[in-house]
Write a protein that holds these residues in place. Structure first.
Motif, PDB file in Angstrom:
ATOM      1  N   UNK A   1       0.826  -1.219   0.000  1.00  0.00           N
ATOM      2  CA  UNK A   1       0.000   0.000   0.000  1.00  0.00           C
ATOM      3  C   UNK A   1       0.854   1.261   0.000  1.00  0.00           C
ATOM      4  N   UNK A   2       1.983   1.204   0.712  1.00  0.00           N
ATOM      5  CA  UNK A   2       2.829   2.401   0.862  1.00  0.00           C
ATOM      6  C   UNK A   2       3.585   2.718  -0.434  1.00  0.00           C
ATOM      7  N   UNK A   3       4.171   1.714  -1.062  1.00  0.00           N
ATOM      8  CA  UNK A   3       5.047   1.967  -2.225  1.00  0.00           C
ATOM      9  C   UNK A   3       4.321   2.684  -3.370  1.00  0.00           C
ATOM     10  N   UNK A   4       3.087   2.267  -3.722  1.00  0.00           N
ATOM     11  CA  UNK A   4       2.416   2.980  -4.820  1.00  0.00           C
ATOM     12  C   UNK A   4       2.142   4.446  -4.507  1.00  0.00           C
ATOM     13  N   UNK A   5       2.117   4.791  -3.205  1.00  0.00           N
ATOM     14  CA  UNK A   5       1.799   6.174  -2.820  1.00  0.00           C
ATOM     15  C   UNK A   5       3.034   7.068  -2.685  1.00  0.00           C
ATOM     16  N   UNK A   6       4.218   6.486  -2.751  1.00  0.00           N
ATOM     17  CA  UNK A   6       5.438   7.301  -2.603  1.00  0.00           C
ATOM     18  C   UNK A   6       5.564   8.262  -3.778  1.00  0.00           C
ATOM     19  N   UNK A   7       5.857   9.513  -3.463  1.00  0.00           N
ATOM     20  CA  UNK A   7       5.942  10.527  -4.519  1.00  0.00           C
ATOM     21  C   UNK A   7       7.382  10.744  -4.976  1.00  0.00           C
ATOM     22  N   UNK A   8       7.529  11.165  -6.208  1.00  0.00           N
ATOM     23  CA  UNK A   8       8.846  11.498  -6.748  1.00  0.00           C
ATOM     24  C   UNK A   8       9.565  10.294  -7.326  1.00  0.00           C
ATOM     25  N   UNK A   9      10.850  10.520  -7.622  1.00  0.00           N
ATOM     26  CA  UNK A   9      11.652   9.479  -8.257  1.00  0.00           C
ATOM     27  C   UNK A   9      12.678   8.924  -7.282  1.00  0.00           C
ATOM     28  N   UNK A  10      13.148   7.717  -7.585  1.00  0.00           N
ATOM     29  CA  UNK A  10      14.132   7.046  -6.731  1.00  0.00           C
ATOM     30  C   UNK A  10      15.293   6.520  -7.569  1.00  0.00           C
ATOM     31  N   UNK A  11      16.461   6.369  -6.898  1.00  0.00           N
ATOM     32  CA  UNK A  11      17.639   5.860  -7.608  1.00  0.00           C
ATOM     33  C   UNK A  11      18.350   4.735  -6.861  1.00  0.00           C
ATOM     34  N   UNK A  12      17.718   4.243  -5.782  1.00  0.00           N
ATOM     35  CA  UNK A  12      18.272   3.079  -5.087  1.00  0.00           C
ATOM     36  C   UNK A  12      17.126   2.344  -4.384  1.00  0.00           C
ATOM     37  N   UNK A  13      17.112   1.018  -4.495  1.00  0.00           N
ATOM     38  CA  UNK A  13      16.063   0.199  -3.864  1.00  0.00           C
ATOM     39  C   UNK A  13      16.701  -1.036  -3.244  1.00  0.00           C
ATOM     40  N   UNK A  14      16.295  -1.340  -2.006  1.00  0.00           N
ATOM     41  CA  UNK A  14      16.701  -2.600  -1.368  1.00  0.00           C
ATOM     42  C   UNK A  14      15.429  -3.349  -0.991  1.00  0.00           C
ATOM     43  N   UNK A  15      15.204  -4.476  -1.644  1.00  0.00           N
ATOM     44  CA  UNK A  15      13.986  -5.271  -1.410  1.00  0.00           C
ATOM     45  C   UNK A  15      14.323  -6.434  -0.482  1.00  0.00           C
ATOM     46  N   UNK A  16      13.633  -6.464   0.687  1.00  0.00           N
ATOM     47  CA  UNK A  16      13.991  -7.457   1.711  1.00  0.00           C
ATOM     48  C   UNK A  16      12.801  -7.790   2.619  1.00  0.00           C
ATOM     49  N   UNK A  17      11.579  -7.866   2.047  1.00  0.00           N
ATOM     50  CA  UNK A  17      10.418  -8.229   2.881  1.00  0.00           C
ATOM     51  C   UNK A  17       9.896  -9.600   2.434  1.00  0.00           C
ATOM     52  N   UNK A  18       8.599  -9.719   2.153  1.00  0.00           N
ATOM     53  CA  UNK A  18       8.004 -11.033   1.819  1.00  0.00           C
ATOM     54  C   UNK A  18       8.519 -11.507   0.454  1.00  0.00           C
ATOM     55  N   UNK A  19       9.168 -12.658   0.449  1.00  0.00           N
ATOM     56  CA  UNK A  19       9.882 -13.110  -0.757  1.00  0.00           C
ATOM     57  C   UNK A  19       8.943 -13.293  -1.956  1.00  0.00           C
ATOM     58  N   UNK A  20       7.727 -13.793  -1.706  1.00  0.00           N
ATOM     59  CA  UNK A  20       6.792 -14.044  -2.818  1.00  0.00           C
ATOM     60  C   UNK A  20       6.150 -12.752  -3.341  1.00  0.00           C
ATOM     61  N   UNK A  21       6.419 -11.628  -2.678  1.00  0.00           N
ATOM     62  CA  UNK A  21       5.863 -10.344  -3.127  1.00  0.00           C
ATOM     63  C   UNK A  21       6.903  -9.447  -3.805  1.00  0.00           C
ATOM     64  N   UNK A  22       8.102  -9.959  -4.057  1.00  0.00           N
ATOM     65  CA  UNK A  22       9.146  -9.124  -4.672  1.00  0.00           C
ATOM     66  C   UNK A  22       8.683  -8.503  -5.982  1.00  0.00           C
ATOM     67  N   UNK A  23       7.982  -9.281  -6.811  1.00  0.00           N
ATOM     68  CA  UNK A  23       7.541  -8.735  -8.105  1.00  0.00           C
ATOM     69  C   UNK A  23       6.583  -7.571  -7.891  1.00  0.00           C
ATOM     70  N   UNK A  24       5.678  -7.718  -6.909  1.00  0.00           N
ATOM     71  CA  UNK A  24       4.718  -6.636  -6.620  1.00  0.00           C
ATOM     72  C   UNK A  24       5.431  -5.376  -6.118  1.00  0.00           C
ATOM     73  N   UNK A  25       6.413  -5.544  -5.228  1.00  0.00           N
ATOM     74  CA  UNK A  25       7.172  -4.382  -4.741  1.00  0.00           C
ATOM     75  C   UNK A  25       7.865  -3.696  -5.926  1.00  0.00           C
ATOM     76  N   UNK A  26       8.490  -4.524  -6.759  1.00  0.00           N
ATOM     77  CA  UNK A  26       9.228  -3.984  -7.905  1.00  0.00           C
ATOM     78  C   UNK A  26       8.283  -3.239  -8.853  1.00  0.00           C
ATOM     79  N   UNK A  27       7.141  -3.841  -9.132  1.00  0.00           N
ATOM     80  CA  UNK A  27       6.210  -3.208 -10.077  1.00  0.00           C
ATOM     81  C   UNK A  27       5.631  -1.907  -9.525  1.00  0.00           C
TER      82      UNK A  27
END
Ligand SMILES: C[S@@+](CC[C@H](N)C(=O)[O-])C[C@H]1O[C@@H](n2cnc3c(N)ncnc32)[C@H](O)[C@@H]1O
Length: 205
Positions: A120-146
């Motif tokens: 819920x939080x990631x889609x609401x983040x404003x602006x652009x990003x240049x670094x990401x560390x994904x380390x939560x629910x393993x089966x949701x990595x694609x959703x976080x990335x998308x």
């Protein structure tokens, strides 16, 4: 066997003394950090710091804070690049502990911990990003990335943890990354004690 040895004690494993250039109190806080099983290892945290600092990243997102070990080490890197890190965790106790730890180490102005479900939080983040560390629910990595992908500038470095041990739970994510002409990636094992790996992904365009 070799995998049981402490990586930092092997000359060929490098020297993940991530706080070498810092003041004594901060160095002691990080060295004495009471890492829980969930936390990133010193070797992986050192690698994250290298990636943030060497890429000169200015705006990062961490998905899964736990008690903030990775956030603190990356926070040092963002402090040095003049950047900021937003770290998201769903567990209120983790969020509280991470915020306390960041306060103690003097990084509250660099790292903001957001409490909530990353989906819920990631889609609401404003602006652009240049670094990401994904380390939560393993089966949701694609959703976080998308959720983050439209906000990532070319040159973004994305690090995804546990891609060896949990590879089968994130097969969809790995397939998307491996199949995209926009990304180049490689898995690194920056901590021998963990017997796992982090996928380092670079956004070409
Ligand atoms: C492996 S730990 C993170 C370790 C941390 N990156 C570090 O460097 O120490 C995973 C964390 O993800 C959090 N988490 C689980 N599901 C989540 C979700 N849907 N949204 C945000 N965080 C979540 C858990 O509460 C847990 O603290």
């Amino acid at each position: 066997g070799a995998l049981d040895t402490v990586a930092a004690l092997e000359p060929g494993a490098g020297n993940p003394h991530v706080t070498n250039d810092l003041d004594a109190s901060r160095k002691a806080f990080i060295e004495d950090f009471n890492r829980i099983t969930l936390n990133s290892t010193p070797g992986d945290a050192a690698m994250l710091r290298i990636l943030v600092e060497s890429s000169g990243a200015k705006r990062g997102v961490e998905v899964g804070t736990a008690t903030g070990y990775g956030a603190i080490v990356m926070g040092i890197a963002f402090e040095r690049t003049g950047g900021k890190l937003i770290s998201v965790d769903i567990d209120p106790k983790m969020v509280q502990t991470a915020r306390e730890n960041l306060e103690k180490v003097g990084l509250s102005n660099v790292v903001t911990v957001v409490e909530g479900d990353a989906l819920e939080v990631l889609p609401r983040l404003e602006g652009q990003f240049d670094f990401v560390y994904i380390d939560a629910v393993k089966s949701d990595y694609l959703k976080y990335f998308q959720a983050l992908e439209p906000k990532l500038v070319p040159g973004t470095v994305i690090v995804a943890d546990n891609v060896i041990k949990s590879g089968k739970h994130m097969a969809d994510f790995l397939e998307v990354i491996n199949g995209s002409p926009n990304y180049i990636s490689n898995t690194i094992r920056s901590d021998e004690t963990k017997q796992d790996g982090m996928l380092v992904i670079y956004k070409l365009k």
